[in-house]
Design an enzyme around this catalytic site. Sequence first.
Site, PDB file in Angstrom:
ATOM      1  N   CYS A  46       0.859  -1.186   0.000  1.00  0.00           N
ATOM      2  CA  CYS A  46       0.000   0.000   0.000  1.00  0.00           C
ATOM      3  C   CYS A  46       0.895   1.237   0.000  1.00  0.00           C
ATOM      4  CB  CYS A  46      -0.891   0.037   1.235  1.00  0.00           C
ATOM      5  SG  CYS A  46      -2.344  -1.023   1.129  1.00  0.00           S
ATOM      6  N   ASN A  77      11.212  -6.796  -6.808  1.00  0.00           N
ATOM      7  CA  ASN A  77      11.159  -7.591  -5.586  1.00  0.00           C
ATOM      8  C   ASN A  77      12.321  -7.165  -4.690  1.00  0.00           C
ATOM      9  OD1 ASN A  77      11.540  -9.871  -3.673  1.00  0.00           O
ATOM     10  ND2 ASN A  77       9.893 -10.777  -4.873  1.00  0.00           N
ATOM     11  N   HIS A 169      -1.186  -9.459  -4.885  1.00  0.00           N
ATOM     12  CA  HIS A 169      -0.058  -9.275  -5.795  1.00  0.00           C
ATOM     13  C   HIS A 169       0.296 -10.588  -6.476  1.00  0.00           C
ATOM     14  CE1 HIS A 169       1.914 -10.978  -2.271  1.00  0.00           C
ATOM     15  NE2 HIS A 169       2.976 -11.253  -3.022  1.00  0.00           N
ATOM     16  N   GLN A 171       3.676 -12.402  -8.874  1.00  0.00           N
ATOM     17  CA  GLN A 171       5.112 -12.235  -9.046  1.00  0.00           C
ATOM     18  C   GLN A 171       5.523 -12.676 -10.441  1.00  0.00           C
ATOM     19  OE1 GLN A 171       7.688 -13.444  -5.689  1.00  0.00           O
ATOM     20  NE2 GLN A 171       5.807 -14.096  -4.692  1.00  0.00           N
ATOM     21  N   CYS A 199      -2.495 -29.213 -32.374  1.00  0.00           N
ATOM     22  CA  CYS A 199      -2.095 -28.856 -31.010  1.00  0.00           C
ATOM     23  C   CYS A 199      -2.894 -29.705 -30.024  1.00  0.00           C
ATOM     24  CB  CYS A 199      -2.357 -27.372 -30.797  1.00  0.00           C
ATOM     25  SG  CYS A 199      -2.454 -26.882 -29.076  1.00  0.00           S
ATOM     26  N   HIS A 297       0.338 -24.105 -26.206  1.00  0.00           N
ATOM     27  CA  HIS A 297      -0.891 -23.336 -26.035  1.00  0.00           C
ATOM     28  C   HIS A 297      -0.859 -22.797 -24.597  1.00  0.00           C
ATOM     29  CE1 HIS A 297      -5.356 -23.514 -27.425  1.00  0.00           C
ATOM     30  NE2 HIS A 297      -5.407 -22.894 -26.258  1.00  0.00           N
ATOM     31  N   GLU A 313       5.031 -38.646  -2.969  1.00  0.00           N
ATOM     32  CA  GLU A 313       5.106 -37.619  -4.015  1.00  0.00           C
ATOM     33  C   GLU A 313       6.551 -37.167  -4.212  1.00  0.00           C
ATOM     34  OE1 GLU A 313       2.704 -37.722  -1.749  1.00  0.00           O
ATOM     35  OE2 GLU A 313       0.795 -37.544  -2.838  1.00  0.00           O
TER      36      GLU A 313
HETATM   37 ZN   LIG Z   1      -1.863  -3.234   1.170  1.00  0.00          ZN
HETATM   38 ZN   LIG Z   2      -3.687 -24.984 -29.384  1.00  0.00          ZN
END
Ligand SMILES: [Zn+2]
Ligand SMILES: [Zn+2]
Length: 336
Positions: A46, A77, A169, A171, A199, A297, A313
């Site tokens: 702000c 940044n 925001h 980035q 495609c 794409h 994972e």
């Molecule tokens: Zn703010």
């Molecule tokens: Zn495409």
Amino acid sequence: MSEIRKDPLSYTWVVLATERAKRPHAFRKRTEIKERRAKPRPCPLCEEAGLPIKEYAIWPGVIDKKTGTWKTRVLPNKYPALRPGLELAQTEMDAIFHLLSGVGGHEVIVETPRHEDVLSVMPLDQMEAMIRTYCQRYRYWRSSDPRIAYVLIFKNYGLAAGASLEHPHSQLVATPIIPPRIFEELTEAKKYYELNKECIYCKLIEVEKKAEISRVILENDTMFALCPFASRFPCEVSILPKRHSAAFEDITQREVSDLAKILSGVFKGVDAVLGDPPYNYMIHVAPLRTPGLLYYHWHIEIIPRLTMPAGFEWGTDIYINVVSPEEAARALREAE
Ligand SMILES: [Zn+2]
Ligand SMILES: [Zn+2]
Ligand SMILES: [Zn+2]
């Protein structure tokens, strides 16, 4: 029986664990409760974004023609992961080690002057200003430093998604290398194109429209939102333009306004089903020197942060997902 699904767009495999299956709404209580509206704190965005443009802003942003005030801003940044520099991006090979100097860019895109705006309630004209700011940054980076190979624009929302600032925001990180995930998508898309002369993303839209159990969340004349066939995470969402395009900044005015509506609709659905969860989104575009690719794409991937990747994972890059994308799409569609 569980299912193992392969993502047609990358080399990602997903286990849909039906034995542990959960309804999308089951995650509602586990998500972060947003308290921002209750206790305003001093906000550096702000303050900084409100300062005169001068050296603070990389780009002054979209200006409201009626009032002359700013709608978006682009700031450097404060703690950049990569930064522009005069030195060449040197590659060094030392036996087996590959090293590159950390040249690149790291920007903060302030999406709105209003601290309280969240995407589910942000006015459409503000969302359009945010999208036009993304376009401007892609245009800037495509025509600037030839050492830069890739630009990723992304958003972290909520503490659990890695956001250290509350103010809305996004980035931008510019890298001298093509990120592995993009490389994988390019490789898979190219393979499909060479075999089928079309495609795979354009094909995906065509196939998903006809799917027996729909994974489509919503669509309008130019944009398409769905839960991917091989969703890695509960309520993962992808947004694609219906017109083939590899470069985000080639978006038309009509598509900007349609994308704002789709984003708004998707996040209204996400909030209704999951209750303002933390999330990340990433925009995937073609690498900087290849904006006109016929086989790639652009698209946006949205990941609500409801579960944590764990040992399986990390160890395999295979994801276990407990919410079927068909169920997730239905819940998001009905909520919207
Ligand atoms: Zn703010
Ligand atoms: Zn495409
Ligand atoms: Zn992608």
